[in-house]
Design an enzyme around this catalytic site. Sequence first.
Site, PDB file in Angstrom:
ATOM      1  N   CYS A   2      -1.083  49.338  63.115  1.00  0.00           N
ATOM      2  CA  CYS A   2      -1.317  50.168  64.295  1.00  0.00           C
ATOM      3  C   CYS A   2      -0.967  51.629  64.020  1.00  0.00           C
ATOM      4  O   CYS A   2      -0.466  51.980  62.961  1.00  0.00           O
ATOM      5  CB  CYS A   2      -0.481  49.651  65.458  1.00  0.00           C
ATOM      6  N   LEU A  51      -4.079  47.621  66.306  1.00  0.00           N
ATOM      7  CA  LEU A  51      -4.835  46.684  65.482  1.00  0.00           C
ATOM      8  C   LEU A  51      -4.263  45.309  65.794  1.00  0.00           C
ATOM      9  O   LEU A  51      -3.112  45.013  65.463  1.00  0.00           O
ATOM     10  CB  LEU A  51      -4.687  47.010  63.999  1.00  0.00           C
ATOM     11  N   GLY A  76       3.605  47.555  62.897  1.00  0.00           N
ATOM     12  CA  GLY A  76       4.154  46.648  61.892  1.00  0.00           C
ATOM     13  C   GLY A  76       4.112  45.195  62.289  1.00  0.00           C
ATOM     14  O   GLY A  76       3.432  44.808  63.248  1.00  0.00           O
ATOM     15  N   THR A 316      -1.767  60.538  40.836  1.00  0.00           N
ATOM     16  CA  THR A 316      -1.915  59.099  40.608  1.00  0.00           C
ATOM     17  C   THR A 316      -2.201  58.350  41.910  1.00  0.00           C
ATOM     18  O   THR A 316      -2.933  57.359  41.927  1.00  0.00           O
ATOM     19  CB  THR A 316      -0.658  58.515  39.923  1.00  0.00           C
ATOM     20  N   ARG A 319      -5.946  58.885  42.663  1.00  0.00           N
ATOM     21  CA  ARG A 319      -6.755  58.089  41.722  1.00  0.00           C
ATOM     22  C   ARG A 319      -6.842  56.627  42.171  1.00  0.00           C
ATOM     23  O   ARG A 319      -7.905  56.007  42.115  1.00  0.00           O
ATOM     24  CB  ARG A 319      -6.124  58.141  40.326  1.00  0.00           C
TER      25      ARG A 319
END
Length: 591
Positions: A2, A51, A76, A316, A319
Site C-alpha cells: 500500500c 493494495l 505492509g 547498481t 541497473r
Amino acid sequence: MCGILAVLGVADVSLAKRSRIIELSRRLRHRGPDWSGLHCHQDCYLAHQRLAIIDPTSGDQPLYNEDKTVVVTVNGEIYNHEELKAKLKTHEFQTGSDCEVIAHLYEEYGEEFVDMLDGMFSFVLLDTRDKSFMAARDAIGICPLYMGWGLDGSVWFASEMKALSDDCERFITFPPGHLYSSKTGGLRRWYNPPWFSETIPSTPYNALFLREMFEKAVIKRLMTDVPFGVLLSGGLDSSLVASVASRHLNETKVARQWGNKLHTFCIGLKGSPDLKAAKEVADYLGTVHHEFHFTVQEGIDALEEVIYHVETYDVTTIRASTPMFLMSRKIKSLGVKMVISGEGSDEIFGGYLYFHKAPNKKEFHEETCRKIKALHLYDCLRANKSTSAWGVEARVPFLDKSFINVAMDIDPEWKMINRDLGRIEKWVIRNAFDDEERPYLPKHILYRQKEQFSDGVGYSWIDGLKDHANQHVTDSMMLNASFVYPENTPTTKEGYYYRMIFEKFFSKPAARSTVPGGPSVACSTAKAVEWDASWSKNLDPSGRAALGVHDAAYEDTPGEAPASADPVSDKGLRPAVGESLVTPVASATAV
C-alpha cells in the site's frame, strides 16, 4: 503493498488543504490501486492507498480501534496477526485485516508494542484522545518510509518521497527499526538484535536448524487471499524460495483458493544466464513458469520511469530495478498481486563475490552487518518500489527477523570462502539444503556461482547502459561533475546520466541526501574496497568487477575462455565432510 501519507499539525485546515493532501496521496496510487481512504481529525490527516492482499472485502484503511479514538494507516503485512489477536481477548475486531491488530496493540501496550510485530511494515498511528502520534518502520526497512517537516510546523510521513518532497522544507529516509513518538519528539530504535553491535558470534553452524528456520520464514509468507507467485532467477536464493514454497503450498489456505501449482516468473534478455537456469529449476520443481523477455532498448526507454518510481540515482540499484520493473508489469497483467523474492541472502551470508577477499572472520562478519543495515537503501528499496510501481507486493523470507537472528549468530568462520575445505560463497545455506534423500534443487543449481540480478538478466544489459550513457554524457560534463553535483559526485558517465534524470524529478538538496554514495566494487561497502588494492582502480557495482573471482570478470580477454576464476573451483563445489562442529543434513553426502 500500500501507500500511506500522514500530515500532522498543519496550520491550514481549509478544504483546499484537504484537497491538496488527497492530490499528494494520489501520487502513491500505483502502490495501492484497489481503494483510497482519508481520515481527518482537526489538523491531522491520515491517507491510504490500498493494495488488497488480506481480507480484500472489508480491510479498507485507515483502520481503527473499537471507538475510533485510535486511527492507523499501514503499509505492509503482519504475519503473526492471528497469534497477536489471541492475546487481545477483550478487544473487538471490525475487519479481517492483519493490520488492524496495530490499533488494538497500542491500546493495550502503548508505544512499546512494535517489537511484537512479525512482518514488514511502515505505519502512522494517531491517538485522537490527546492528539499524540507515532510512526514506525520494520526492522530491516523492507517497507519504505520518509519523514518530513513543513514550514508551518507540520510533520509528514509518506511511503515514497514524491508524496512529500514538494510540500516539505526538509525530509529524510525514516530509519529502519525505529519509531518516532510525538510524546518525546524524537526517533528511537526499537529493533536491537544481538548482531547489531557487530560483536563476533561463536555459535557453531547447525545446518538442520538453519534449514528449518528458513522454511518457516517462507511458509509464513504464503499468507494471502489473492493469487501469488515466486520471482525465480535460477540463482541459489530465488530457487530455494521456490523450492520451499512449492513443497509446502498444499498445506496452505491459498492452495484451496487458487490451486496447488506454484507460479514462477523470470525476465531476461534472450539467451541470458537467468532464463536458462530459471527454466531448469521450474521444470525440476514442476511450477507453472512464465518467462518474459526484454531488449536493451526497452530497458533504456523505461529508465526515466524507473528512476521516478525507485527514487534513487544509485547505479547498481537502477541497473537491477529496470528488469524488475518491466517484469512486475507483466506479472500484474496476469492478475497476480503478490510475489515472494530472494533478497537479503547475500548480505546475511556474504554471498557477493568480493567476500572471497575478506581477510578474516572479523572483517567478514562486520561487512555482513554493514550490508544488512544498508539494505533499505539498496535491495529492499529496489524490490519494493519496482514491484509497487505496478501494484505488486514483494515479500522477502531471507529478511525474516527470526531467521536473521539465527543466521547472524553463526560463527562467521563457517561463512567464509575456504578453498581448502571446498566452501564457496554462501556455503552454509547451500549445505543446509543439500539433501540427498529429498533434494530441494539439482546440485549444479544449488552450487551455481553468485550472479547479481543486473548481470544475470544478460551481460549486454549493463554494457548497453554504459554505451547509452556515453552517448549522452560528454567528457567535459564529467570534468565539471564536482561543481555541478558537489554532493555524491558521479564518477562515471552512467552515474552522471542517472543523476540528471533524478534531479529532473527530485531537485531539492534533501532528496539528493536520501541516496547513499561512496566507492564500491561488486556491491561492496566502501570499507571492503580496502580488502584488495586493485579494486580501487576498478570501481563498478557489477559482480564482474570482482577480478579474479567471477568466471566472466571484466579483465577476461574477449574471445578467450576465462581461466578457472573461482578460487574453490579446483577443489570442487561440494561441501566438505567430516567436520566435527557441523550438524549434518539428513542423508547429505559429499560428492
